[in-house]
Each structure stands twice: as C-alpha cells, then as structure tokens.
Design an enzyme around this catalytic site. Structure first.
Site, PDB file in Angstrom:
ATOM      1  N   ARG B 616       0.840  -1.195   0.000  1.00  0.00           N
ATOM      2  CA  ARG B 616       0.000   0.000   0.000  1.00  0.00           C
ATOM      3  C   ARG B 616       0.878   1.249   0.000  1.00  0.00           C
ATOM      4  O   ARG B 616       1.822   1.336   0.787  1.00  0.00           O
ATOM      5  CB  ARG B 616      -0.881  -0.066   1.257  1.00  0.00           C
ATOM      6  CG  ARG B 616      -1.509   1.202   1.758  1.00  0.00           C
ATOM      7  CD  ARG B 616      -2.666   1.730   0.929  1.00  0.00           C
ATOM      8  NE  ARG B 616      -3.658   0.787   0.444  1.00  0.00           N
ATOM      9  CZ  ARG B 616      -4.818   0.512   1.056  1.00  0.00           C
ATOM     10  NH1 ARG B 616      -5.107   1.062   2.205  1.00  0.00           N
ATOM     11  NH2 ARG B 616      -5.668  -0.307   0.498  1.00  0.00           N
ATOM     12  N   ASN B 619       0.974   7.466   0.729  1.00  0.00           N
ATOM     13  CA  ASN B 619       0.690   8.679  -0.029  1.00  0.00           C
ATOM     14  C   ASN B 619       1.123   8.458  -1.482  1.00  0.00           C
ATOM     15  O   ASN B 619       2.309   8.551  -1.805  1.00  0.00           O
ATOM     16  CB  ASN B 619       1.436   9.874   0.574  1.00  0.00           C
ATOM     17  CG  ASN B 619       1.013  11.183  -0.077  1.00  0.00           C
ATOM     18  OD1 ASN B 619       0.799  11.242  -1.290  1.00  0.00           O
ATOM     19  ND2 ASN B 619       0.882  12.212   0.721  1.00  0.00           N
ATOM     20  N   GLN B 626       8.917   9.202  -5.607  1.00  0.00           N
ATOM     21  CA  GLN B 626      10.128   8.423  -5.313  1.00  0.00           C
ATOM     22  C   GLN B 626      10.538   7.570  -6.513  1.00  0.00           C
ATOM     23  O   GLN B 626      11.709   7.460  -6.847  1.00  0.00           O
ATOM     24  CB  GLN B 626       9.911   7.527  -4.091  1.00  0.00           C
ATOM     25  CG  GLN B 626       9.905   8.289  -2.784  1.00  0.00           C
ATOM     26  CD  GLN B 626      11.215   9.006  -2.552  1.00  0.00           C
ATOM     27  OE1 GLN B 626      12.286   8.424  -2.586  1.00  0.00           O
ATOM     28  NE2 GLN B 626      11.144  10.318  -2.352  1.00  0.00           N
ATOM     29  N   GLY B 690       7.351   0.224   1.689  1.00  0.00           N
ATOM     30  CA  GLY B 690       8.436   1.190   1.456  1.00  0.00           C
ATOM     31  C   GLY B 690       8.717   1.341  -0.024  1.00  0.00           C
ATOM     32  O   GLY B 690       8.487   0.436  -0.813  1.00  0.00           O
ATOM     33  N   VAL B 691       9.244   2.512  -0.406  1.00  0.00           N
ATOM     34  CA  VAL B 691       9.303   2.833  -1.835  1.00  0.00           C
ATOM     35  C   VAL B 691      10.538   3.645  -2.244  1.00  0.00           C
ATOM     36  O   VAL B 691      10.766   3.885  -3.407  1.00  0.00           O
ATOM     37  CB  VAL B 691       8.004   3.579  -2.239  1.00  0.00           C
ATOM     38  CG1 VAL B 691       7.905   4.925  -1.516  1.00  0.00           C
ATOM     39  CG2 VAL B 691       7.900   3.786  -3.739  1.00  0.00           C
ATOM     40  N   GLY B 692      11.378   4.011  -1.299  1.00  0.00           N
ATOM     41  CA  GLY B 692      12.458   4.948  -1.624  1.00  0.00           C
ATOM     42  C   GLY B 692      13.488   4.435  -2.604  1.00  0.00           C
ATOM     43  O   GLY B 692      14.127   5.214  -3.305  1.00  0.00           O
ATOM     44  N   GLU B 693      13.672   3.120  -2.662  1.00  0.00           N
ATOM     45  CA  GLU B 693      14.821   2.607  -3.404  1.00  0.00           C
ATOM     46  C   GLU B 693      14.490   1.721  -4.598  1.00  0.00           C
ATOM     47  O   GLU B 693      15.226   1.694  -5.585  1.00  0.00           O
ATOM     48  CB  GLU B 693      15.733   1.844  -2.433  1.00  0.00           C
ATOM     49  CG  GLU B 693      16.372   2.807  -1.455  1.00  0.00           C
ATOM     50  CD  GLU B 693      16.945   2.137  -0.229  1.00  0.00           C
ATOM     51  OE1 GLU B 693      18.164   2.075  -0.120  1.00  0.00           O
ATOM     52  OE2 GLU B 693      16.171   1.661   0.623  1.00  0.00           O
TER      53      GLU B 693
END
Lengths: 332, 728
Positions: B616, B619, B626, B690-693
C-alpha cells in the site's frame, strides 16, 4: 574567495581609469558567471573588481550598412530573443540558447561570454599543473583525463577547449569587436581576438591591459542563407559541447554560393573552418561536398588519449548541420 | 481497509514551510558567537603530510584557529557500524585519498574561513602506486566469506547447460549528488554537545558522538529537522562532523561547517565502482539451470564498507544452482557508503543485463525469459513471499508500454533519423522493518502532536505520519503537528533501506492508541465527560469520543473540562515472527524506450513505463515521486554518471555539478509509473513495504538492454557514454 576591493563605474572612461589607477591585480566584472565561480575556487585572485553593469552598453541596433551592433552588456537571454537577432541571425540565437541554463544566460553578457574561461578541470584545480593558470607549471591534461579537450589549435602546453557556443556562431557569422582602453578606441576582427595557446596559454586574447570590449558588430547577414547550430553533448541541456557546428549556407540552383562553418567543443578557440568554407563554395549542395568539407575541417585534428571519438563526432556535427542549413536555405 | 486519509494523495504537510523558507535546514541555523569551519583537503591520494604552512592563513582577517594533526582533541574511535569513516580527523599524517582533511580553518565568517583555507600550503611525501580504481587494476581484492551463498551445484549445471553466457560488467563509481551539502553546527553548552547535522539518522549520530567524545549519551543531542536529501551518504556521520565538534570544544564557541560541493564529492561518500562476472546456464526453453554471480567492489583504506552486490540474486528467479561471491578491494578514494538501493542496484543491474544477453542467445523475448523463471516462493529461503504480484507488474507495464509491438531484431525499429530501442528489466528491493518508539500527545486545543526520532529526508515522512494520525483519530491534518529529526525524541529508525514507513507508522499508531486510552481514562474518571462509562464502550470519531448513545465530546473539551493541557501515549512497535513465515521483498518491472540517432551519435531515453508493487502506498503522490526520481537517477547511472579519478594519481577530476553529469530537466523522458495497490498486511497493519529505493533497481539495465536493441552493441562498461556506441 579572497577579499577584493569593489567599485562600480558609471561609464567607460571611469571604468578604464578605475582599472588603470591601481597597481593591484584588477578585473572587470559584468555578469560574473565565470569570474565569481573561479574566485571561489581560488583560481582567479583579483584584488580589485570594477563593476561594469552601469555602463550604457545594453543596446542592440542595426547600423546603416546593415550590420548589427551589440552592446557588451546585452545579456545572453536578451540577445537570444532580440527580434533583430531572431530575424537576421537565427544561428546566433540558436547557439546562445544551446549554452548554459536560463539562469546563467540571464546573468551572462555578450562580452562576458567572449571572455569566459575554459572548463578544463586541471585549470580549475589549483593543485594541478596548468600553464594557463600558472605559466610554466606544465599541463596535467595532456596525460590526464582529456575526454572534453580540444583537437584543433592545441599545443604541447595546453589542450583546453574554448567553452562558448555563442562565439562559435559569431565565428561563422563574422563580427568585429570594438575595444576601448587607455589608448583610445580600436577595432579587431572577431577571428583575431582569441589567441591560440601556443607556448603562452595564459594569454587568451588580444585585449591590452585595462582595455575592455564595448561592442560586438556582426557582419551583414548572408543573403538567402540558411543556417543551423548543432551541439552534440552528453545530456540534452546545461552541458558543454563535445562537438558543435555552426553553419550558414546560401544555395543557388543546387550550388553553394556562400558557406560559413565554425566548430565548437573541439578547439582551443572559436574555430572558423576557413578552408572548409572555401572548399564548399561553388560545390553542389549535397553529401559528397559536405563530406569533403568535414574532412578538410578536421584534417589537422590531433586527438589525445580520451578524445579521439571527437573526430568522427565533429564530422557528424558538420554533416548534419550542413544538411539542415541547406534544407533551411532551400526552404527560405 | 477503507481509509479516509491513508492511500490518498495528500499534499505535503511541510510544503508551505519549504516554499516560504521556514523549514530550518542545518545551514540555516545561527547561534550566538558562532564561528565557521572550512576544511583544508589533501591534494594527493597516497602518501604522507610532511609540513603544513599555516602562517599566512593565521594572519588572515577573522581567523580564530586552525586545527590539524597535533592540534586537535584526543578522541575515541566509534565502531565501524556507527560512522561512515572510522578514522578520526587529523589522527595521523597518513593520506589515504584525495580530499582527506588535513586541517580545519575556523574563522568569524564563512568567507574568511574559506579564503584562509585556500592559502594553506602543504608539503607531502607522495608515494607511487596509488590504487586509483578497481576498474584500473587487475587486483582481485579480499574474498568476503560472509557474502558467499551457494545452493546446488552451479558449476556442474553450467558445464552441462546447453546454452550459457559468461560476461563481466563494470560500473563506474557514482556520486550521490544530493542537493543539500553535508553540514554540521556543533555547540557545547554546559558539557553538553548539541549538534545540528543534515543527517539520515539522528539517533545513530547521537550514539556515535557520545562514544567519540567519551560522553554519556544523555549529554549529546542531534537535530536534523529538514534534510535536502542524502540518498544514503547522510546515514552515518563523516569526519567533518567530528572535526567541527572537536573545534567547537577546544574554542568554547559554536562552529558551523558547510562542505563545498567539491569536498562533499571527494570525502562525503560515493557508490563504489564494481566489476561483476555473471555466468548463466539455461535450457533451450529458457529454464535457468545455473547462476553464478561473482563481484568485486571498492572500499577505502580507512573503512571497510561493503556494498552487498549479490544479495538479491538468489531470490530473484527460480533456479536450483546458484553461487554468489564477493571480493573487496581497498582503493585510494574517499570512503564509499550506501547509495540508494545500495549493492542490489549494481547487482541487479548485472543480472538483468546478463538475462537480456541470455534471451538474445536463446532467441527468446526477454520478458518471456523472466516469466519462465518466475519464483513463486523465495528460492533462497524456501519461504513463501509475503505478497508478490510481479506477474501483474510485467503484464500491466508491458501492456501500457506496447511491448507486444517490439521487433526483436536490433536496429529494426526506426523513426526518421532515429533508431528506437526497447528494453526491460525486473526491479526488486527487500521490505524491512525494525523496532521503533514514538510518542503522541492529545492537547486541550484539539490538536495532536506525534513525535518520533526518525527524520524526513525529503521523501514525505512528516506527511505520512500526519496521515496516520489523521486516519486513526479523525483529527484534520491542519491540527496535527509532527516532530521528527531530534535524537531526544523516542528512538526511531535511520532513513534508509526504504523501511521508515513500515517501521515508524506502527509505532505512531501504538502511541496514538495509548494516548486514546489515557484520554478515555480521563473522560471516564471523576467529573469526566463520560464519568462512570466503560472505556471500552467509547469510540474514536472525528477528534471526539462517542458513547453507545451517540453522545460526542471532543478531545479538547474532555481535557479542558479536567484542566488538563494534554494526555500522551508512548508506543513501541517491532517486527514479530513474520520473518520466519515469509520472505519480504517488493518487485516491479521497467520498460524503456531509447532513441538513438546514429548520424549524430545522440542517445536519449525517450519513454519509461514502470509498474512497482510496494504494497500500500500511504501517499501515492509522494510514492510515485520516489519512483520517478529513481528512474531519473537510473538514467544517469546508465548513460552519464561516473566519478573520474585520474588514473595517474587517484585525484578526483570531476568534483562538481558541471563536470559530473546528472540528467537535467531536458533529459526527462515521458514517465508512466503504476503503483498497484496490493496491501501487504503481513509486514505491518498499514500494508506498506516502502518505496524509496526499488525504482532505481533494474532501470539502468533496462536502458542498457534498450541500447542493445537499438544499436546491436552490448556495452558492458557503464555508463554508456556516446563514444561507446557511436559508429566510427
């Protein structure tokens, strides 16, 4: 950045006097996009800086003889979008807009662009050997990483590339610089202004001490000429040329009547390829002629360890720019 | 879960502060009597410092002191996991890399410190034989037993395989090029050390500072309210911070040091260069029989940093015979450190390029090859995936891209002067979660404050914490204050590993629920709004407590009525035993179109379609941002980014934004990112992984594969600068 004394001149005479009246190492400043950068790096160390921005040199005007006179302080942005430039010298506009970024072009001036220093990383690094920055110290670029360096006009003392796009267009278009100094006003052809590095790469131009550029006057436009500025580089914008070509051609009945060709990114000064221009004139406007011209233009190219690819790349720039300019000439 | 705020495209709650300049970045901090530090860097990469000539600098205006070897406090070393570089500043006179600090000039102004620093001359004993790059040498480096993995018999399987490929891939060292430079403001107040730092881990820097200065942990405070990104190079403290704190201690005045870009690039971290050999064996139908992935990366001579290149390889595809090895070679560079999706970005790049080569060898569509080897469970652990929808990512992204129209023959797709190349690759990054604490305060004015000792590096942590509080409390976002980036707050995670969302939000939720309990106790107590009511019969609804009869009293009223300013709750959250039941990874797919104009050797990325399954998205705007940013970073990795260390002496030549070439706006392709919404509740109650990488993994390989498809040239040395593909 070391401290320096700062004063602003109101007119050309004041500027020259301010520069002259002090023994300290003096420097004029206009947009400052080169000077301040290099002062921060400790590469340039002026003790006195004279601000030229109040000088009344911000006009672009068409002279009675059809030439275009550009004030030294006209910004790169204003020049690129000036109606007289976009109409009569679209090559210059294209070249300006291919250079730097909007923010830099807003600050940078026409004369400042002519005076900009090389981006050679060894010149910008005070710990490296560089004959341009520190005469006699040697040249770390010769045996170092020299992918961005010049093929034409080099010497065993310096292979630094002249970084300007605008100047490449001016070399093709033909121009005259008006200089003013303690000994009065004089004129010099654009092509004679920048010096080849030879054994004194620190001497980059023909300005006498305390002299400054007040105007740049472009030759009359080539009648019926089509033009194209093509810049090849690692990314799409905000990047110096690996190779660029500025071309103007006038074509009559499929034959080239007049040709102008200058190269950027591959030479130690804005490089007018005069022999190639002559070779094009009177030839059919087609690929074989273009290929011959490219061969002539690059005949003296002297590649180094990492920049050999620039020879075929410059050739590609010349061919494509000639094709595009020819198409533009045919369509005009 | 039917959500009101979570999963919605909430504008950033800190956007206004950033736009109006109210966001207090480290460099913005001014304190009384503050001085400025400016490091002096070594200009050799290998040797010793003989003499420092400081007289000119000492006499310059504003100069207060100059610190160097022999004139600096005696300090303790931190452990290798606490700092980016174990060597203390000015510890000895040995020079290990170009840009290593040999002095710190401290002056009344930044300009004075810089001017004086420029006048410092140094004499060196420069030694021959600087190791200038892994890619310049044949030295193998030291084998790291801890990184080795083996299953089955990959050597035998390779020897018996009907189709094999065996290639070596080089990737140049890269720079993080984060917008905000490293900066430290150190202030000693009554034996307490207060540090403002642009940091991805305030709690970690806090512990490291305490250890280095021999202080009790409660005597140190680290603050990092806003960070102009870091991409990993601000996870652990660098020597400039120690030098600054040491100078402030000796001078008894606060000192602020802001690294210039040049020093930031030389000594503030990099992604190490890598050399990877991939050997794949397959059946004619594409079934993988053997994968061997042997890597070497760099570290510096002063810190053993390991970029773990092979860690995704055993899990990505179903294959019975797999072996991973890794070597580490010390070079004369500034110490490398994690850079966005560290290790796996390089490792997946090599694997996904090798798979493309195998697909060509097999005459098979590269997407089909990946589907044939789809790993339904984690082949490394044998565990089921917590949630894996990679097949959907392949299908959806391929469809949006138009992959079915691909002509497999290289160079066959043209448009005017341009040749079109299409390539694809898989993306993958582990989903992680650590333990975390948080505190939430419900206040009598109806507002809510949530606090956690993690930080927002620009990704949107402030916003998603506020969203979580809004979701669970029904209090509008405008009445929610989020406090992050202070080491004195309840301990939170590093902003790294794409784990803040999965780690911090459950702790915030736990703290909020404890605060609700405290509020209910107040409400049901003597003279409370719900006196005598069973707290279990009270519901939370839109910032109020509501009983079974529908009576509703707002949080603020409940507190005011009892003359209470606030109630608070502390919360902890930690992973359970889910890791023994599932393997946790996110997956995705990139499809790329490049345009190659052979007549002028112009290569540009024209179009990227990515489908990335991150569970999920708390945001979706911030999450998509990202992935889009990762794609742009991947374009740089594929085509232009390369730290140029002079092969003669190891000095960094392109230490600035002009000469180190990152993509600019005009290089942006058309980017289409899909984030399928598949909440993963096995990892946490919000279903977020998580999505940063993850977006950075695979993208450079997809670009390289597209370049092959356009040009017919397989470039195995990255970046693919134009001279490598041009027709000469």
């Amino acid at each position: 950045m070391r401290s320096f004394a700062f004063s602003a001149a109101e007119n050309v005479d004041q500027a020259i006097i301010a520069c002259e009246s002090n023994n300290a190492e003096a420097s004029y400043i206009a947009g400052g996009t080169t000077l301040i950068d290099l002062v921060k790096l400790d590469v340039m160390r002026p003790e006195r800086v004279i601000d030229l921005n109040r000088l009344p040199l911000k006009e672009v005007e068409r002279l009675d003889d059809g030439r275009l006179r550009i004030g030294a302080l006209v910004s790169n942005t204003d020049l690129a979008h000036h109606p007289l430039v976009t109409e009569h010298y679209p090559l210059l506009s294209q070249a300006l807009l291919a250079g730097a970024s909007t923010q830099l072009r807003n600050m940078a001036t026409t004369a400042g662009n002519i005076m900009q220093r090389t981006r050679c990383p060894y010149f910008r690094d005070v710990a490296a050997a560089c004959n341009k920055r520190d005469p006699g110290s040697g040249c770390d670029a010769l045996g170092g990483i020299n992918r961005m360096h010049a093929l034409l006009g080099t010497s065993e003392h310096c292979i630094a590339t002249h970084p300007s796009d605008m100047c490449v267009a001016m070399a093709a278009l033909g121009a005259t610089l008006t200089l003013e100094g303690p000994n009065g006003i004089r004129e010099i052809a654009f092509g004679d202004f920048h010096r080849l590095p030879m054994d004194r790469p620190d001497l980059e131009h023909e300005l006498e001490p305390n002299e400054l550029i007040t105007h740049i006057t472009l030759d009359t436009p080539v009648v019926g000429g089509g033009s194209h500025y093509l810049k090849l580089r690692d990314r799409a914008s905000y990047e110096f040329a690996l190779a660029s070509a500025a071309v103007v051609v006038a074509v009559e009945d499929g034959v080239i009547r007049d040709a102008r060709l200058a190269l950027g990114g591959v030479a130690t000064k804005p490089w007018q390829a005069m022999e190639a221009e002559q070779a094009l004139t009177g030839q059919p406007a087609k690929t074989e002629s273009f290929e011959k011209a490219a061969e002539i233009a690059l005949a003296d190219a002297l590649p180094r360890e990492h920049n050999a690819f620039k020879v075929p790349l410059a050739r590609q720039a010349i061919l494509r720019a000639l094709e595009k300019a020819t198409q533009a000439a045919m369509n005009s | 879960m039917d959500t009101q705020v979570i999963g919605h495209r909430t504008p950033r709650v800190d956007g206004e502060f950033k736009l109006t300049g109210q966001a207090d970045y480290t460099v913005d901090w001014q304190v009384r009597d503050m001085l400025y530090g400016y490091p002096v860097s070594a200009s050799i990469a290998h040797g010793t410092l003989k003499t420092l000539h400081l007289d000119t600098a000492r006499a310059m205006p504003g100069v207060v002191d100059i610190f160097h070897h022999g004139h600096f406090p005696e300090l303790y070393r931190a452990s290798k996991n606490q700092v980016s570089e174990m060597r203390l500043p000015f510890e000895d006179e040995r020079i290990h890399y170009d840009g290593q600090y040999i002095a710190l000039v401290v002056a009344e102004s930044f300009e004075q410190a810089r001017a004086a620093a420029h006048t410092v001359q140094a004499d060196y004993h420069q030694e021959e034989g600087a190791r200038t790059s892994l890619l310049d040498t044949n030295q193998e480096g030291q084998l790291l037993e801890s990184e080795g993995v083996s299953r089955g018999d990959p050597e035998k399987a390779f020897d018996e395989a009907p189709v094999t490929i065996d290639h070596t891939y080089d990737i140049a060292a890269e720079s993080h090029m984060q917008m905000e430079m490293h900066a430290t403001l150190a202030e000693w107040r009554d034996e307490r050390l207060i540090v403002h730092e642009s940091s991805q881990g305030v709690v970690y820097q806090h512990k490291a500072m305490a250890r280095i200065f021999g202080l009790p942990e409660e005597s140190v405070e680290v603050v990092s309210h806003y960070i102009g990104s870091g991409f990993g190079n601000k996870l652990f403290m660098w020597p400039h911070a120690v030098a600054t704190a040491g100078a402030a201690q000796m001078l008894g005045r606060p000192v602020k040091t802001i690294l210039p870009r040049q020093q930031d690039m030389e000594s503030g971290g990099n992604r190490p260069a890598s050399r990877q050999r991939l050997r794949l064996g397959a059946k004619q139908d594409g079934t993988l029989l053997s994968i061997r992935h042997d890597s070497t990366t760099e570290t510096s001579f002063v810190h053993p940093y390991v970029d773990s290149l092979g860690s995704a390889t055993p899990s990505l595809y179903a294959c019975d015979n797999v072996a991973i090895s890794q070597r580490l070679l010390e070079v004369n560079h500034g110490t490398p450190c994690p850079m966005r999706a560290p290790g796996e970005t390089s490792g997946i790049h090599a694997l996904e390029t090798a798979l493309d080569e195998l697909a060509v060898e097999l005459g098979m569509d590269p997407l089909e090859l990946r589907r044939r080897n789809y790993a339904k469970n984690d082949p490394a652990s044998g565990l089921p995936w917590s949630s894996k929808y990679l097949d959907d990512c392949y299908t959806n992204a391929a469809k949006r891209f138009g992959w079915e129209k691909r002509n497999p023959t290289p160079g066959a797709m043209r448009d005017g002067d341009e040749v079109i190349g299409w390539g694809m690759a898989t993306a993958c990054w582990p989903a992680m979660r650590l333990s975390c604490s948080a505190r939430v305060e419900l206040r009598d004015d109806g507002s809510v404050m949530a606090a956690c000792g993690t930080q927002d590096i620009g990704t949107g942590t402030y916003t998603i914490v506020a969203q979580t509080v809004a979701e669970l409390s029904g209090v509008p976002l405008k009445d929610i204050e989020v406090r992050l980036g202070e080491s004195t707050l309840p301990a939170g995670p590093l902003s790294g590993g794409s784990m803040v969302t999965a780690t911090a939000l459950p702790a915030v939720a736990a703290a909020l629920r404890n605060a609700f309990d405290a509020l209910k106790e107040v409400a049901t107590g003597e003279n409370g709004a719900f006196e005598g009511c069973d707290p279990d019969n009270l519901e939370i609804e839109a910032g109020a407590l509501v009983d079974k009869q529908g009576k509703r009293v707002s949080f603020g009223e409940i507190l005011s009525q009892q003359k209470l300013g606030s109630v608070s709750g502390d919360g902890q959250a930690a992973p359970g035993d889910e890791k023994s039941q599932y393997s946790f990874r996110s997956f995705g797919a990139h499809f790329v179109e490049v345009r190659w104009d052979p007549g002028i050797s112009r290569l540009r990325v024209a179009r990227v379609v990515s489908s990335i399954d991150i569970g999920r998205a708390i945001n979706p705007s911030a999450a998509r941002n990202q992935v889009e940013g990762s794609i742009v970073m991947g374009i740089g990795m594929a085509l232009t980014e390369k730290l140029d260390y002079d092969p003669r002496d190891g000095r960094l030549i392109n230490n600035n934004y002009a000469d180190y070439i990152v993509p600019c706006h005009a290089d942006m392709p058309e980017i289409d990112v899909e984030l399928p919404d598949n909440p993963d509740y096995t990892l946490n109650e919000f279903g977020a992984r998580g999505v940063g990488e993850i977006g950075l993994t695979g993208i450079a390989a997809a670009i390289g594969n597209a370049v092959y498809h356009a040009t017919g040239k397989r470039i195995r040395e990255f970046p693919i600068t134009l001279e490598k593909v041009m027709d000469t």
